[in-house]
Design a protein around this motif. Structure first.
Motif, PDB file in Angstrom:
ATOM      1  N   GLU A 215      87.198 142.395  31.159  1.00  0.00           N
ATOM      2  CA  GLU A 215      86.203 141.710  31.662  1.00  0.00           C
ATOM      3  C   GLU A 215      84.982 142.591  31.423  1.00  0.00           C
ATOM      4  O   GLU A 215      83.716 142.257  31.322  1.00  0.00           O
ATOM      5  CB  GLU A 215      86.312 140.787  32.644  1.00  0.00           C
ATOM      6  N   TRP A 216      84.973 143.813  32.208  1.00  0.00           N
ATOM      7  CA  TRP A 216      84.060 144.692  32.253  1.00  0.00           C
ATOM      8  C   TRP A 216      83.409 145.243  30.954  1.00  0.00           C
ATOM      9  O   TRP A 216      82.229 145.335  30.833  1.00  0.00           O
ATOM     10  CB  TRP A 216      84.377 145.795  33.079  1.00  0.00           C
TER      11      TRP A 216
ATOM     12  N   GLU B 233      90.530 142.915  34.801  1.00  0.00           N
ATOM     13  CA  GLU B 233      89.081 143.483  35.151  1.00  0.00           C
ATOM     14  C   GLU B 233      88.489 144.342  34.420  1.00  0.00           C
ATOM     15  O   GLU B 233      87.307 144.359  33.935  1.00  0.00           O
ATOM     16  CB  GLU B 233      89.439 143.919  36.676  1.00  0.00           C
TER      17      GLU B 233
ATOM     18  N   ASP C 114      96.108 142.254  36.844  1.00  0.00           N
ATOM     19  CA  ASP C 114      94.767 141.954  37.310  1.00  0.00           C
ATOM     20  C   ASP C 114      93.763 142.935  37.286  1.00  0.00           C
ATOM     21  O   ASP C 114      92.734 142.679  36.666  1.00  0.00           O
ATOM     22  CB  ASP C 114      94.755 141.534  38.853  1.00  0.00           C
TER      23      ASP C 114
END
Length: 291
Positions: free
Chosen positions: A63-64, A60, A56
């Motif tokens: 995606e950032w 994250e 996860d």
């Protein structure tokens, strides 16, 4: 890292954001926007260790990155450096070693989202299936990629790179035969076994003491178009493009964001790697190169 330390890093980054953004706009306008090359080892939720990041958190971070940067392949990294044509901050993703769990989540995620990645593999472990010595020493042997898993990545956004035959510390190699076996001959065998090109090489451990001149010259002789370190540094247009500098994909988001938001203080902390290469090929000049 303590919560206080994380808060301090986040606060400094937030306070300095206007200055950082102004610096990046000015650099981008000149074609000199920094290029960050990240390195990871293992993405998994089981048997965590110091070189594992949870699935996860990896998602994250990706995606950032996708929202803020050009995500480019290694050839584009080198093109921007050589031609001093980096008009927007960019990121490239790499992995070291060759952990089998990466085929469960991390690599499918990158392929699905068309994010280029260079996947550096220790050839001997993939042939034998033996776990890495550092995992054995830590009392937690972990599965490694097979050659068939690597072959299955052909034609995707994941490019296979080379990471020595035995994940050795090249700083401890002594003779020309040692370098030839670990780098030059091992790479030739891996190219033949996979029936695919290997264009890039990453030194295990990746600190200056692990990157001897003889190792760089062996990588050059093996036909690699570039080598990677792992001591934490940006790639700036106009630098030597044969040496790709990398930043750890830190599990602490405060440090991760601070690095990628361009902390100019880091420019004064990087070590130098000096080396000389023999007569030029198509991608480098004949000269002393400074990392």
């Amino acid at each position: 890292m303590s919560n206080f330390r994380q808060l301090a890093i986040d606060l400094r980054r937030v306070v300095s954001t206007p200055c950082r953004q102004l610096q990046l706009r000015r650099l981008s306008a000149k074609g000199k926007a920094p290029i960050s090359v990240l390195f990871y080892h293992r993405v998994a939720d089981e048997q965590p260790n110091d070189w594992t990041i949870p699935c996860d958190l990896f998602q994250e971070q990706m995606e950032w990155i996708r929202e803020r940067f050009d995500v480019i392949d290694m050839q584009e990294v080198q093109r921007r450096i050589r031609q001093q044509d980096s008009r927007r901050p960019a990121v490239h993703i790499t992995f070291d070693d060759g952990y089998a769990e990466n085929c469960r989540f991390a690599l499918p995620y990158l392929i699905r989202n068309k994010m280029p990645c260079t996947y550096f593999v220790s050839y001997g472990n993939c042939v034998t299936g033996d776990p890495f010595p550092h995992d054995v020493a830590a009392g937690c042997p972990l599965p490694v990629n097979s050659l068939d898993e690597l072959k299955a990545l052909a034609g995707t956004s994941v490019e296979i790179g080379y990471h020595t035959r035995t994940h050795c510390d090249c700083g401890n190699l002594i003779t020309a035969d040692d370098f030839r076996d670990e780098i030059t001959d091992g790479a030739a065998e891996m190219r033949a076994a996979l029936d695919m090109p290997l264009r890039y090489f990453a030194f295990p451990y990746g600190l200056p003491d692990n990157i001897p001149i003889a190792g760089i010259q062996a990588a050059y002789a093996a036909g690699f178009q570039g080598f990677c370190s792992a001591y934490g540094a940006y790639n700036l247009p106009g630098q030597d493009a044969f040496h790709i500098r990398r930043i750890h994909g830190d599990a602490e988001m405060s440090r991760f964001k601070n690095w990628l938001s361009f902390d100019a203080r880091k420019l004064h902390q990087r070590p130098e790697i000096r080396y000389w290469l023999p007569p030029a090929n198509n991608w480098e000049q004949t000269q002393e190169l400074v990392g």
